[in-house]
Design an enzyme around this catalytic site. Structure first.
Site, mmCIF file in Angstrom:
data_model
loop_
_atom_site.group_PDB
_atom_site.id
_atom_site.type_symbol
_atom_site.label_atom_id
_atom_site.label_comp_id
_atom_site.label_asym_id
_atom_site.label_seq_id
_atom_site.Cartn_x
_atom_site.Cartn_y
_atom_site.Cartn_z
ATOM 1 N N SER A 1 0.798 -1.237 0.000
ATOM 2 C CA SER A 1 0.000 0.000 0.000
ATOM 3 C C SER A 1 0.826 1.280 0.000
ATOM 4 O O SER A 1 0.261 2.360 -0.181
ATOM 5 C CB SER A 1 -0.944 0.010 1.191
ATOM 6 N N LYS B 1 0.438 3.458 -2.902
ATOM 7 C CA LYS B 1 -0.729 4.338 -3.036
ATOM 8 C C LYS B 1 -0.353 5.815 -2.921
ATOM 9 O O LYS B 1 -1.077 6.690 -3.401
ATOM 10 C CB LYS B 1 -1.793 3.951 -2.007
ATOM 11 N N TYR C 1 -4.174 -2.319 -10.021
ATOM 12 C CA TYR C 1 -4.045 -2.187 -8.556
ATOM 13 C C TYR C 1 -3.122 -3.265 -7.971
ATOM 14 O O TYR C 1 -2.181 -2.965 -7.230
ATOM 15 C CB TYR C 1 -5.444 -2.251 -7.921
ATOM 16 N N TYR D 1 -4.563 3.430 8.101
ATOM 17 C CA TYR D 1 -5.933 2.907 8.242
ATOM 18 C C TYR D 1 -6.489 3.219 9.625
ATOM 19 O O TYR D 1 -6.314 4.326 10.112
ATOM 20 C CB TYR D 1 -5.974 1.392 7.933
ATOM 21 N N VAL E 1 1.135 -3.847 3.800
ATOM 22 C CA VAL E 1 1.112 -5.150 4.478
ATOM 23 C C VAL E 1 2.362 -5.988 4.214
ATOM 24 O O VAL E 1 2.515 -7.059 4.780
ATOM 25 C CB VAL E 1 -0.146 -6.002 4.157
HETATM 26 N N1 GLN Z 1 -2.354 -5.261 -1.972
HETATM 27 C C1 GLN Z 1 -2.864 -5.243 -0.631
HETATM 28 C C2 GLN Z 1 -4.352 -5.525 -0.625
HETATM 29 O O1 GLN Z 1 -4.981 -5.154 -1.553
HETATM 30 C C3 GLN Z 1 -2.550 -3.914 -0.015
HETATM 31 C C4 GLN Z 1 -3.054 -3.778 1.404
HETATM 32 C C5 GLN Z 1 -2.095 -3.052 2.298
HETATM 33 O O2 GLN Z 1 -0.905 -2.953 2.052
HETATM 34 N N2 GLN Z 1 -2.606 -2.607 3.405
HETATM 35 O O3 GLN Z 1 -4.904 -6.098 0.249
#
Ligand code: GLN
Length: 306
Positions: A61, A64, A188, A240, A258
């Site tokens: 993420s 992003k 994505y 988050y 993650v």
């Molecule tokens: N690619 C992961 C997902 O879509 C990204 C989530 C994350 O890094 N929090 O679940």
């Protein structure tokens, strides 16, 4: 700075409580949790690191931040009709708010928001072209052409990505996606699967340290206002439903993934990347946050003062 990083590395290497690696993406489940890396690039370009700072990991993420920057470049403030800018207070892959808010994601960093951003930047192009553009931008920011996508991680996400597919279809049901769901998800999953080292990531974040200008190259990446706004979104939404806790403990704009990475920005001072694959209960790097907390304590870099 080198002494500080060595101390943090030494202190954390003895920790037995390291959190749990993400298992819902099978390819990430086999990463050894006993790894740690940290890199700090100061505003003047000097770089310091500790641990395995050249080792590649899945930025997930954290990507992003880069796709949001591209989307703002393409759509400007028009982007905010597609995605909000409020913290969600919900898990990164939550679907509940979407129903109440007519399929408009709360912010660009939760999964639904990032999927909407991927759709926004495609602008009629094929997934391959969009991915090439994202990758090119990240390479430019990090000044490193070797950065690439880990296809095994991308495939692994695709095969198990039912939750993300649900989010995308749900948004599509509200007429909020301009491209086929499968294509948007392809973009994505692949941008989440970019592999970078802490060294590369800290360099890539440098434009957010100095009002949108990469201080080491002098290249203006975004306006000062835009850099400030991206930082504010990172502070409020970058972790988050752990964003409040991260701001409380660390006090820096930060974006987690993650894969166990965190990119944190100390405005005017430094870009910091940290990696430890074990996650806390809300999916943020456990030792990564601790390392940043220790760094901020020793440097006084919190945006809220010493
Ligand atoms: N690619 C992961 C997902 O879509 C990204 C989530 C994350 O890094 N929090 O679940």
């Amino acid at each position: 700075m080198q002494d500080i990083l060595d101390e943090i590395n030494a202190e954390l290497s003895s920790r037995s409580e390291r959190g749990k690696v993400a298992t819902y993406i099978p390819e990430l489940a086999c990463i050894d949790p006993d790894q740690f890396a940290m890199a700090v690039v100061l505003a003047d370009g000097r770089t310091f690191s500790a641990g395995c700072a050249d080792k590649l990991f899945s930025i997930q993420s954290i990507s992003k931040v880069f796709t949001l920057t591209i989307a703002l470049g393409k759509l400007g403030d028009g982007l905010w009709s597609r995605v909000g800018r409020e913290p969600s207070g919900d898990p990164f892959n939550s679907i509940v708010q979407l129903e109440h808010e007519s399929g408009k994601p709360r912010n660009p960093f939760i999964n639904a928001g990032a999927i909407a951003i991927a759709d926004a930047i495609m602008m009629g192009h094929q997934p391959k072209e969009t991915l090439a553009e994202i990758l090119e931008f990240v390479r430019f920011l990090a000044n490193d052409r070797s950065i690439g996508i880990d296809e095994n991680v991308a495939r692994s996400e695709l095969l198990t990505g039912h939750r993300n597919a649900s989010l995308a279809h749900f948004m599509a049901s509200f007429g909020r996606l301009s491209h086929p769901v499968e294509q948007v998800l392809g973009v994505y999953f692949h941008h989440c699967s970019i592999s970078m080292s802490c060294q590369q990531l800290a360099h890539a974040g440098l434009f957010l340290v100095a009002d949108g200008v990469n201080p080491s190259s002098g290249v203006k990446v975004v306006s000062a206002q835009r850099a400030r706004r991206i930082n504010s979104l990172m502070l409020m939404c970058g972790h988050y439903d752990g964003s409040g806790e991260f701001a409380f403990r660390v006090g820096l704009p930060g974006k987690s993934g993650v894969g166990g990475g965190i990119l944190a920005i100390a405005p005017g001072k430094a870009s910091i990347a940290v990696w430890s694959p074990g996650l806390d209960t809300v999916g943020n790097s456990k030792l990564g946050a601790e390392a940043l907390e220790m760094l901020v304590k020793r440097t006084g870099w919190s945006i809220f003062g010493n």
